[in-house]
Design a protein around this motif. Structure first.
Motif, PDB file in Angstrom:
ATOM      1  N   PRO A 112      26.074  -0.006  11.287  1.00  0.00           N
ATOM      2  CA  PRO A 112      25.849  -0.363  12.694  1.00  0.00           C
ATOM      3  C   PRO A 112      26.821   0.295  13.675  1.00  0.00           C
ATOM      4  CG  PRO A 112      26.997  -2.148  11.580  1.00  0.00           C
ATOM      5  CD  PRO A 112      26.672  -1.126  10.521  1.00  0.00           C
ATOM      6  N   THR A 113      27.919   0.844  13.166  1.00  0.00           N
ATOM      7  CA  THR A 113      28.932   1.403  14.069  1.00  0.00           C
ATOM      8  C   THR A 113      29.050   2.927  13.977  1.00  0.00           C
ATOM      9  OG1 THR A 113      30.715   1.203  12.433  1.00  0.00           O
ATOM     10  CG2 THR A 113      30.289  -0.719  13.859  1.00  0.00           C
ATOM     11  N   GLY A 114      28.330   3.550  13.048  1.00  0.00           N
ATOM     12  CA  GLY A 114      28.461   4.991  12.857  1.00  0.00           C
ATOM     13  C   GLY A 114      29.666   5.377  12.031  1.00  0.00           C
ATOM     14  N   ALA A 115      30.291   4.398  11.394  1.00  0.00           N
ATOM     15  CA  ALA A 115      31.454   4.690  10.554  1.00  0.00           C
ATOM     16  C   ALA A 115      31.060   5.524   9.343  1.00  0.00           C
ATOM     17  CB  ALA A 115      32.130   3.396  10.110  1.00  0.00           C
ATOM     18  N   ALA A 116      29.893   5.255   8.799  1.00  0.00           N
ATOM     19  CA  ALA A 116      29.362   6.054   7.697  1.00  0.00           C
ATOM     20  C   ALA A 116      28.546   7.195   8.301  1.00  0.00           C
ATOM     21  CB  ALA A 116      28.499   5.203   6.785  1.00  0.00           C
ATOM     22  N   TYR A 117      28.868   8.411   7.914  1.00  0.00           N
ATOM     23  CA  TYR A 117      28.182   9.557   8.499  1.00  0.00           C
ATOM     24  C   TYR A 117      28.165  10.730   7.518  1.00  0.00           C
ATOM     25  CZ  TYR A 117      32.827  11.613   9.245  1.00  0.00           C
ATOM     26  OH  TYR A 117      34.087  12.129   9.051  1.00  0.00           O
ATOM     27  N   ILE A 118      27.294  11.688   7.791  1.00  0.00           N
ATOM     28  CA  ILE A 118      27.241  12.916   7.006  1.00  0.00           C
ATOM     29  C   ILE A 118      27.905  14.020   7.813  1.00  0.00           C
ATOM     30  CG2 ILE A 118      25.752  14.643   5.932  1.00  0.00           C
ATOM     31  CD1 ILE A 118      23.680  12.481   5.482  1.00  0.00           C
ATOM     32  N   ASP A 119      28.955  14.601   7.248  1.00  0.00           N
ATOM     33  CA  ASP A 119      29.687  15.658   7.934  1.00  0.00           C
ATOM     34  C   ASP A 119      28.795  16.895   8.070  1.00  0.00           C
ATOM     35  OD1 ASP A 119      32.211  16.834   8.954  1.00  0.00           O
ATOM     36  OD2 ASP A 119      31.982  18.136   7.215  1.00  0.00           O
ATOM     37  N   LYS A 120      28.571  17.340   9.292  1.00  0.00           N
ATOM     38  CA  LYS A 120      27.654  18.450   9.543  1.00  0.00           C
ATOM     39  C   LYS A 120      28.151  19.766   8.974  1.00  0.00           C
ATOM     40  CE  LYS A 120      25.684  16.456  13.766  1.00  0.00           C
ATOM     41  NZ  LYS A 120      25.474  16.644  15.234  1.00  0.00           N
ATOM     42  N   GLU A 121      29.452  19.912   8.839  1.00  0.00           N
ATOM     43  CA  GLU A 121      30.011  21.180   8.363  1.00  0.00           C
ATOM     44  C   GLU A 121      29.925  21.331   6.850  1.00  0.00           C
ATOM     45  OE1 GLU A 121      31.086  23.759  10.185  1.00  0.00           O
ATOM     46  OE2 GLU A 121      30.364  22.636  11.925  1.00  0.00           O
ATOM     47  N   THR A 122      30.016  20.219   6.124  1.00  0.00           N
ATOM     48  CA  THR A 122      30.119  20.294   4.667  1.00  0.00           C
ATOM     49  C   THR A 122      29.014  19.553   3.917  1.00  0.00           C
ATOM     50  OG1 THR A 122      31.512  18.301   4.573  1.00  0.00           O
ATOM     51  CG2 THR A 122      32.628  20.431   4.854  1.00  0.00           C
ATOM     52  N   GLY A 123      28.285  18.678   4.597  1.00  0.00           N
ATOM     53  CA  GLY A 123      27.284  17.863   3.920  1.00  0.00           C
ATOM     54  C   GLY A 123      27.869  16.673   3.189  1.00  0.00           C
ATOM     55  N   ILE A 124      29.182  16.483   3.296  1.00  0.00           N
ATOM     56  CA  ILE A 124      29.849  15.368   2.628  1.00  0.00           C
ATOM     57  C   ILE A 124      29.531  14.061   3.347  1.00  0.00           C
ATOM     58  CG2 ILE A 124      32.118  14.331   2.161  1.00  0.00           C
ATOM     59  CD1 ILE A 124      33.168  17.153   1.655  1.00  0.00           C
ATOM     60  N   VAL A 125      29.196  13.030   2.586  1.00  0.00           N
ATOM     61  CA  VAL A 125      29.025  11.699   3.158  1.00  0.00           C
ATOM     62  C   VAL A 125      30.415  11.085   3.285  1.00  0.00           C
ATOM     63  CG1 VAL A 125      28.025   9.411   2.874  1.00  0.00           C
ATOM     64  CG2 VAL A 125      26.735  11.424   2.151  1.00  0.00           C
TER      65      VAL A 125
END
Length: 230
Positions: A112-125
């Motif tokens: 709900p807060t965007g704390a979990a995200y997929i890094d656009k540069e590396t694809g790492i969650v």
């Protein structure tokens, strides 16, 4: 109060003029929003060769030391199954359990807060601990059950391929470096010359729970005969 036709047309003209000016001033920004973002040339993934793994847990300990993981939780674990067969021809099988770094990550969708995200540069969650409120939605949503609440920070945590600790220094993840049998291979899925891609092209592999549509990036080379003979 009645409005004459002349007044009405005059008002509409002024409105349209204002819209035109607004549109003209907004066009550059609007065009920039329509332009697709440049796609990253990195997409990190990992292969665990179950034939080479001996279940020594060196990877687990290295991860704990490098990323300062408390003893009662872990980012990675090696599951042992067996023994298979009859004595003296018995063997064990070992499988890595850690974040799959899904391309369609359920944990990211429910946060709900965007704390979990997929890094656009590396694809790492990844996890932004500053934004995490410890609601545990991501833990409930993860079909691989590899997330946990860090006992000290009280925020969600998991494997991030050592993004903050080692990748930032141009080094391999701690688990890869520590493995004595080279059972782990880490690299860029978009680089056809990487050891990871070459390995996936030459050895049959599988991924866990692909039927869920998560598109995990942790690959496994399945055990053939087992690693430890008793």
């Amino acid at each position: 109060m009645q409005v004459s036709k002349r007044q009405f047309l005059k008002g509409v003209g002024a409105l349209l003029a204002g819209v035109s000016v607004y549109g003209a001033t907004r066009t550059p920004q609007a065009n920039s929003l329509l332009q697709p973002e440049k796609e990253s040339e990195l997409k990190y993934a990992m292969v665990h060769d179950e034939n080479a793994c001996i279940g020594c847990n060196a990877c687990v300990q290295a991860c704990r030391e490098v990323n300062h993981i408390p003893e009662d939780v872990t980012r990675v674990k090696i599951e042992r199954k067996g023994p298979f067969g009859e004595y003296p021809d018995q063997s064990y099988r070992f499988s890595r359990v850690s974040c799959q770094h899904c391309e369609a990550a359920p944990c990211v969708r429910v946060c709900p807060t965007g704390a979990a995200y997929i890094d656009k540069e590396t694809g790492i969650v990844a996890v932004n601990s500053d934004r995490c409120v410890g609601c545990q939605y991501c833990i409930a949503a993860c079909p691989y059950q590899v997330r946990y609440i860090h006992p000290e920070t009280r925020t969600a945590d998991k494997c991030d391929f050592c993004q903050q600790s080692r990748l930032a220094q141009g080094l391999q993840p701690a688990c890869v470096e520590a493995c004595p049998t080279k059972a782990l291979t880490f690299g860029n899925l978009k680089d056809p010359e990487s050891d990871l891609v070459k390995l996936l092209k030459t050895r049959p592999s599988y991924r866990a729970k692909v039927d869920l549509g998560t598109r995990p990036k942790l690959f496994h080379i399945q055990t053939i005969d087992g690693e430890i003979m008793l």
